[in-house]
Design an enzyme around this catalytic site. Structure first.
Site, PDB file in Angstrom:
ATOM      1  N   LYS A  54     -58.408  11.407 -12.694  1.00 25.63           N
ATOM      2  CA  LYS A  54     -58.909  10.058 -12.394  1.00 25.63           C
ATOM      3  C   LYS A  54     -60.046   9.691 -13.345  1.00 25.63           C
ATOM      4  CE  LYS A  54     -57.376  10.421  -7.626  1.00 25.63           C
ATOM      5  NZ  LYS A  54     -57.700  10.618  -6.198  1.00 25.63           N
ATOM      6  N   GLN A  98     -62.641  12.147  -2.567  1.00 24.50           N
ATOM      7  CA  GLN A  98     -61.406  12.922  -2.714  1.00 24.50           C
ATOM      8  C   GLN A  98     -61.120  13.691  -1.420  1.00 24.50           C
ATOM      9  OE1 GLN A  98     -59.387  12.587  -5.330  1.00 24.50           O
ATOM     10  NE2 GLN A  98     -57.880  13.979  -4.450  1.00 24.50           N
ATOM     11  N   ASP A 121     -59.270   3.443  -2.743  1.00 26.26           N
ATOM     12  CA  ASP A 121     -58.010   4.020  -2.252  1.00 26.26           C
ATOM     13  C   ASP A 121     -57.260   3.087  -1.301  1.00 26.26           C
ATOM     14  OD1 ASP A 121     -57.630   6.641  -3.348  1.00 26.26           O
ATOM     15  OD2 ASP A 121     -59.338   7.346  -2.172  1.00 26.26           O
TER      16      ASP A 121
HETATM   17  N1  GUN Z   1     -56.082  13.491  -1.844  1.00 27.94           N
HETATM   18  C1  GUN Z   1     -54.753  13.465  -2.148  1.00 27.94           C
HETATM   19  N2  GUN Z   1     -54.390  12.234  -2.563  1.00 27.94           N
HETATM   20  C2  GUN Z   1     -55.501  11.459  -2.523  1.00 27.94           C
HETATM   21  C3  GUN Z   1     -55.762  10.109  -2.856  1.00 27.94           C
HETATM   22  O1  GUN Z   1     -54.887   9.331  -3.252  1.00 27.94           O
HETATM   23  N3  GUN Z   1     -57.044   9.691  -2.698  1.00 27.94           N
HETATM   24  C4  GUN Z   1     -58.030  10.510  -2.233  1.00 27.94           C
HETATM   25  N4  GUN Z   1     -59.260  10.006  -2.089  1.00 27.94           N
HETATM   26  N5  GUN Z   1     -57.823  11.772  -1.918  1.00 27.94           N
HETATM   27  C5  GUN Z   1     -56.560  12.242  -2.070  1.00 27.94           C
END
Ligand code: GUN
Length: 282
Positions: A54, A98, A121
């Site tokens: 990311k 996350q 998200d």
């Molecule tokens: N953990 C697994 N996929 C995601 C996601 O798309 N966003 C976040 N914040 N954590 C995750």
């Protein structure tokens, strides 16, 4: 005839290039970069890779990233305090925590402190609720990526029969709502669904987001269907999806590979959400 492979990597690159243009124009207007804050608590292996990806995507898109790597022992109060500071920080247009958080934290409680307009998200109740009501909102990234992949085929979603297998809050449910918003007739299937094959066989669009290798076999797929594989199953043979790719591709019209299908789209749509959040705050 074998299905056309939907190239998620290429489509994701195009989306990131268009976000970069928006981010550069934003910089010209505002004299600062769009900003994403990323919080990682603990040492979870896959989470560290996701966060790295990311942050790298932000760099590609001319977006500033603010990374907070916190120890496993971090308290809930400390994290909530950090979220409040990030809510008030003018340089931060969007943020993500996350997941999964360490077991001693109440995930939903912690996330509820994020300002909805900075929810990169699209996980918050307000944003999920707006999706359900058909209001503009920041939507979950993977479902948005799935819609882009389907649209890339050039086929219309309106009037199709779409089947979503898996009912998670972050993929299955929002994907079904987005398909509905695009005028598909949507059926949701899950672990208690009886006669799964009878249902999937009617799908013009079949999305599998379960996490079970080879769940979707060729005899379950309608000839010519669009098959979107959201599964990420790791074993000694590497990464595979939910779909028996080699055999299903002989029946489907379009199919996404794993890796290189939905995965890269999630990060690309995250970049688009940051841009959307930044422009909404202008
Ligand atoms: N953990 C697994 N996929 C995601 C996601 O798309 N966003 C976040 N914040 N954590 C995750």
């Amino acid at each position: 005839m074998s299905a056309e492979i939907i190239n998620g990597k290429m489509i994701a690159a195009q989306i990131k290039a268009s976000v970069r243009q928006e981010a550069e124009a934003f910089y010209q207007r505002k004299g600062r970069k769009m900003g994403l804050a990323v919080v990682l608590v603990g040492e979870d292996g896959p989470s560290q890779i996701y966060v790295k990806n990311k942050i790298a995507a932000c760099e590609q898109c001319f977006i500033e990233s603010f990374a907070y790597r916190l120890p496993e022992s971090t308290t809930e109060d400390f994290l909530i305090d950090l979220i409040k500071k990030m809510n008030a920080d003018e340089r931060i247009d969007a943020m993500l925590i996350q997941l999964p958080l360490p077991a001693h934290m109440r995930q939903n409680h912690v996330l509820s402190f994020i300002s909805p307009e900075k929810d990169a998200d699209g996980f918050l109740a307000v944003n999920a609720g707006n999706l359900m009501l058909g209001n503009p909102s920041l939507n979950a990234c993977t479902p948005c990526g799935i819609i882009e992949l389907i649209q890339s085929t050039g086929r219309k979603i309106s009037g199709t029969s779409a089947v979503v297998v898996g009912r998670s809050n972050i993929v299955g449910k929002p994907t079904a709502l987005l398909l509905l918003e695009n005028d598909a007739t949507v059926t949701m299937c899950h672990s208690k669904t009886k006669h799964l094959k009878e249902i999937t066989l009617h799908a013009d669009i079949l999305v599998s987001a379960v996490g079970k290798k080879n769940l979707i076999t060729a005899d379950m797929v309608k000839k010519g269907a669009i098959v979107i594989d959201v599964g990420m199953n790791r074993d000694e043979r590497g990464l595979s999806g939910d779909v028996d790719f080699e055999n299903v591709k002989e029946v489907a019209g379009y199919i996404t590979p794993v890796p290189g299908g939905v995965g890269p789209m999630t990060v690309a749509m995250l970049m688009r959400n940051i841009s959307k959040a930044a422009q909404l705050r202008e």
